[in-house]
Scaffold this active site. Structure first.
Site, mmCIF file in Angstrom:
data_model
loop_
_atom_site.group_PDB
_atom_site.id
_atom_site.type_symbol
_atom_site.label_atom_id
_atom_site.label_comp_id
_atom_site.label_asym_id
_atom_site.label_seq_id
_atom_site.Cartn_x
_atom_site.Cartn_y
_atom_site.Cartn_z
ATOM 1 N N GLU A 19 3.842 1.477 2.427
ATOM 2 C CA GLU A 19 4.969 0.546 2.299
ATOM 3 C C GLU A 19 5.938 0.963 1.197
ATOM 4 O OE1 GLU A 19 1.616 -0.557 2.456
ATOM 5 O OE2 GLU A 19 2.014 -0.555 4.592
ATOM 6 N N GLY A 32 0.869 -1.168 0.000
ATOM 7 C CA GLY A 32 0.000 0.000 0.000
ATOM 8 C C GLY A 32 0.908 1.220 0.000
ATOM 9 N N SER A 33 0.341 2.414 0.046
ATOM 10 C CA SER A 33 1.192 3.616 -0.034
ATOM 11 C C SER A 33 2.141 3.701 1.172
ATOM 12 C CB SER A 33 0.320 4.873 -0.088
ATOM 13 O OG SER A 33 -0.627 4.831 0.971
ATOM 14 N N GLU A 53 -3.815 -10.585 1.714
ATOM 15 C CA GLU A 53 -2.816 -10.718 2.781
ATOM 16 C C GLU A 53 -2.915 -12.051 3.537
ATOM 17 O OE1 GLU A 53 -4.673 -8.100 2.228
ATOM 18 O OE2 GLU A 53 -3.403 -6.314 2.123
ATOM 19 N N GLY A 110 -6.616 -24.916 12.122
ATOM 20 C CA GLY A 110 -7.774 -25.166 11.266
ATOM 21 C C GLY A 110 -8.301 -23.893 10.632
ATOM 22 N N HIS A 153 -10.374 -31.161 20.095
ATOM 23 C CA HIS A 153 -11.204 -30.408 19.131
ATOM 24 C C HIS A 153 -12.672 -30.601 19.500
ATOM 25 C CE1 HIS A 153 -11.977 -29.437 14.574
ATOM 26 N NE2 HIS A 153 -12.828 -28.846 15.358
ATOM 27 N N HIS A 207 0.073 -4.084 4.391
ATOM 28 C CA HIS A 207 -0.375 -2.698 4.316
ATOM 29 C C HIS A 207 -1.163 -2.308 5.558
ATOM 30 C CE1 HIS A 207 -1.861 1.067 3.051
ATOM 31 N NE2 HIS A 207 -3.101 0.644 2.900
HETATM 32 C C1 LIG Z 1 -11.324 -19.124 7.986
HETATM 33 C C2 LIG Z 1 -12.287 -20.224 8.362
HETATM 34 N N1 LIG Z 1 -13.620 -20.057 8.106
HETATM 35 C C3 LIG Z 1 -14.494 -21.044 8.429
HETATM 36 C C4 LIG Z 1 -14.086 -22.200 9.037
HETATM 37 C C5 LIG Z 1 -15.096 -23.254 9.442
HETATM 38 N N2 LIG Z 1 -14.907 -24.532 8.736
HETATM 39 C C6 LIG Z 1 -15.373 -24.785 7.481
HETATM 40 C C7 LIG Z 1 -16.075 -23.749 6.652
HETATM 41 C C8 LIG Z 1 -15.152 -26.074 7.044
HETATM 42 C C9 LIG Z 1 -15.551 -26.753 5.764
HETATM 43 C C10 LIG Z 1 -14.415 -26.901 4.820
HETATM 44 O O1 LIG Z 1 -14.939 -27.526 3.676
HETATM 45 P P1 LIG Z 1 -14.016 -28.174 2.589
HETATM 46 O O2 LIG Z 1 -14.843 -28.320 1.360
HETATM 47 O O3 LIG Z 1 -12.787 -27.439 2.455
HETATM 48 O O4 LIG Z 1 -13.614 -29.596 3.141
HETATM 49 P P2 LIG Z 1 -14.546 -30.828 3.507
HETATM 50 O O5 LIG Z 1 -15.719 -30.811 2.576
HETATM 51 O O6 LIG Z 1 -13.651 -32.033 3.289
HETATM 52 O O7 LIG Z 1 -14.934 -30.664 4.926
HETATM 53 S S1 LIG Z 1 -14.284 -26.899 8.275
HETATM 54 C C11 LIG Z 1 -14.296 -25.576 9.340
HETATM 55 O O8 LIG Z 1 -13.780 -25.564 10.495
HETATM 56 C C12 LIG Z 1 -12.690 -22.310 9.332
HETATM 57 N N3 LIG Z 1 -12.177 -23.403 9.979
HETATM 58 N N4 LIG Z 1 -11.821 -21.326 8.959
#
Ligand SMILES: Cc1ncc(Cn2c(C)c(CCOP(=O)(O)OP(=O)(O)O)sc2=O)c(N)n1
Ligand SMILES: [Ca+2]
Length: 529
Positions: free
Chosen positions: A28, A25-26, A47, A402, A281, A70
């Site tokens: 940087e 961005g500006s 980003e 995750g 988890h 930025h």
């Molecule tokens: C940034 C972000 N947004 C939303 C989620 C929530 N989330 C989401 C949206 C999932 C589904 C991912 O679907 P995919 O198609 O990548 O894989 P599968 O169909 O194999 O589960 S798993 C999960 O924890 C997350 N972990 N991270």
């Protein structure tokens, strides 16, 4: 007299930080314009992609990576991926441009208000230097903080009028400074731990990402063999610290309290190395440990040691401790381990779709044995590990918290760091959308990652979680009809859709020969993690 910018580039050069992952961005431009010839800039179009590329690069090279963002907006976009980096102990030096020093208080446009607070708690340390003269020393402190154990991301905000200021001649001391962590067990500590392992009737090893982060995988194998002890990978695995076809290997632990304590019941000593205790988890209440089971935890991270809900912890150097324990324990005290049965034949898919296990089996058998797998397909992790044959350190990466949007860009960063091994990204059709612009960076710099999109038309893991929580049907779980070959073409990557094992073999073979990024879209059945 050298400028703050001149000295900063000298400092970055001294630490090997001559690759910059960024989106400008500006604020940087005064830092970036006229970049010295021995520096290279990798542009990411978002980003989050920038941060995840740097994360993959740092993890694969086992060294720091430099990021330039930025101001507040860029930092905010990157924070989703910092949720992963802070737990994967990725040594990222994240810099962000700040408005002119004297205007920040007025909160003018592009002022990063309270900059040092913005990324916390997703960084190990953050700062905005109190004066232009202190910029080089602050960046030096950031580099050493990122790379001292436990490694982790750090953040420095720099007002853009600081770069042209004169630097103190005393800053030259920074260019040659080194800092290292030396954390060996004392001889009495080692003797006591080795005796505990010798006394154990049925010890078990649980290995985590920090073993792979220091390439101590062979040390872990040697200890498992010396003890004739089974070895598990710690839950929520973000790296692979142990060869998955070794006779001692037992799999990846499930991420539930009761499920883990049930699996560990009958072991009188659990030695956890290089992982938090534990990255649970799904909510699965139960006893942390069965009666008669003792847990000892070796970690590089005092935070992990202090927050664990059970066991005794030692903060130490992992490779040194594993090697010295192997030499100290008594051999031959236990019967030889019975290895797991051979990899089962993959389950078959339904009409016009492949089962994820089929996809992973074809990829395993078609790609080189030392392929690096960067995965982010949340419902297929069980299928991946069931079919995996991972042998080398640095063979597997998964977002440590995750936080989706890691897979595609991290694969680009890993391939940049490790050009001699083929990198394959295994990403779900949901996850792919969070980091899709990484395809443009791969095409722009001809970084030959093979991107495999597993398209099941839904957020599969959330469907599974809805069942675990008995939550019933929820909105927003279906993502039908996304064509990733069309998206890839739009970003400059050639893509193909395959619907059979034969076609997948052909597509992978072509991609391996291409020498440039390729995308393979596979329609898959829904499975469970
Ligand atoms: C940034 C972000 N947004 C939303 C989620 C929530 N989330 C989401 C949206 C999932 C589904 C991912 O679907 P995919 O198609 O990548 O894989 P599968 O169909 O194999 O589960 S798993 C999960 O924890 C997350 N972990 N991270
Ligand atoms: Ca999906």
């Amino acid at each position: 007299m050298a400028s703050v910018r001149d000295v900063t580039f000298e400092l970055l050069r001294a630490h090997g930080l001559t690759t910059i992952f960024g989106n400008p961005g500006s604020n940087e431009l005064p830092f970036l314009a006229g970049l010295p010839d021995d520096f290279r800039y990798l542009l990411g179009l978002h980003e989050g992609v920038v941060l995840a590329m740097a994360d993959g690069y740092a993890q694969a090279r086992r060294g720091p990576a430099l990021v330039n963002l930025h101001a507040a907006a860029g930092t905010g976009n990157a924070m989703g991926q910092l949720t992963n980096s802070v737990y994967s102990h990725s040594p990222l030096v994240v810099t962000a441009g700040q408005q002119v020093r004297s205007t920040v208080g007025q909160e003018v446009m592009l002022a990063n208000v309270d900059a040092a607070a913005l990324p916390r708690p997703l960084v190990k340390w953050s700062s905005e230097p109190a004066s232009a003269e202190d910029v080089p020393r602050t960046i030096s402190q950031a580099i050493h903080t990122a790379t001292l154990a436990p490694q982790g991301p750090v953040y420095v905000s720099v007002p853009y009028d600081d770069w042209r200021a004169e630097s103190s001649v005393e800053a030259r001391h920074l260019l040659s400074r080194t800092t290292v962590t030396a954390a060996a067990l004392t001889t009495p500590q080692l003797t006591e731990l080795a005796a505990m392992l010798d006394r154990a009737e049925r010890p078990v090893l649980i290995l985590g990402p920090d073993v792979d982060a220091v390439a101590a995988n062979d040390h872990a194998v040697a200890l498992a063999e010396a003890l004739a002890a089974p070895a598990w990978i710690a839950p929520s695995a973000s790296r692979c610290p142990f060869p998955t076809r070794h006779p001692a290997f037992r799999g990846v632990l499930p991420a539930g309290v009761k499920a883990i304590s049930d699996l560990l019941a009958g072991h009188d000593l659990v030695l956890v190395v290089g992982a938090p205790v534990f990255r649970y988890h799904q909510y699965d209440p139960g006893r942390y440990l069965s009666e008669g089971t003792r847990l000892v935890h070796l970690t590089v991270d005092p935070g992990e040691a202090a927050r664990a809900p059970m066991g005794d912890a030692i903060v130490c150097d992992l490779a040194d401790t594993l090697a010295r324990l192997t030499a100290a324990v008594t051999l031959g005290r236990r019967a030889a381990l019975v290895p797991l049965p051979p990899i089962p034949a993959p389950r078959s898919g339904s009409a016009s779709r492949l089962h994820p296990e089929e996809v992973f089996a074809v990829l395993r058998d078609t790609a080189p044995a030392d392929t690096v797998w960067v995965t982010e397909s949340t419902s297929t992790t069980g299928a991946f590990w069931a079919q995996a044959d991972l042998r080398e350190p640095g063979s597997y990466y998964f977002p440590a918290s995750g936080g989706l949007g890691f897979g595609l860009p991290a694969a680009v960063g890993v391939q940049l760091a490790d050009p001699d091994r083929q990198v394959v990204a295994l990403v779900g059709d949901g996850s792919a959308n969070y980091g899709i612009t990484a395809l443009w960076t791969a095409a722009r710099y001809r970084i030959p990652v093979i991107f495999v999109i597993l398209r099941n038309g839904t957020y599969g893991a959330l469907r599974w979680f809805a069942q675990v929580l008995a939550a019933g049907e929820a909105p927003g779980l279906d993502i039908p009809d996304i064509d990733f070959t069309a998206l890839a073409a739009g970003y400059g990557v050639t893509g193909v859709t395959v619907a059979s094992r034969t076609a997948l073999v052909e597509a992978v073979t072509d991609a391996l020969a291409a020498g440039e990024p390729r995308l393979i879209q596979v329609d898959t059945d829904l499975t469970t993690p």
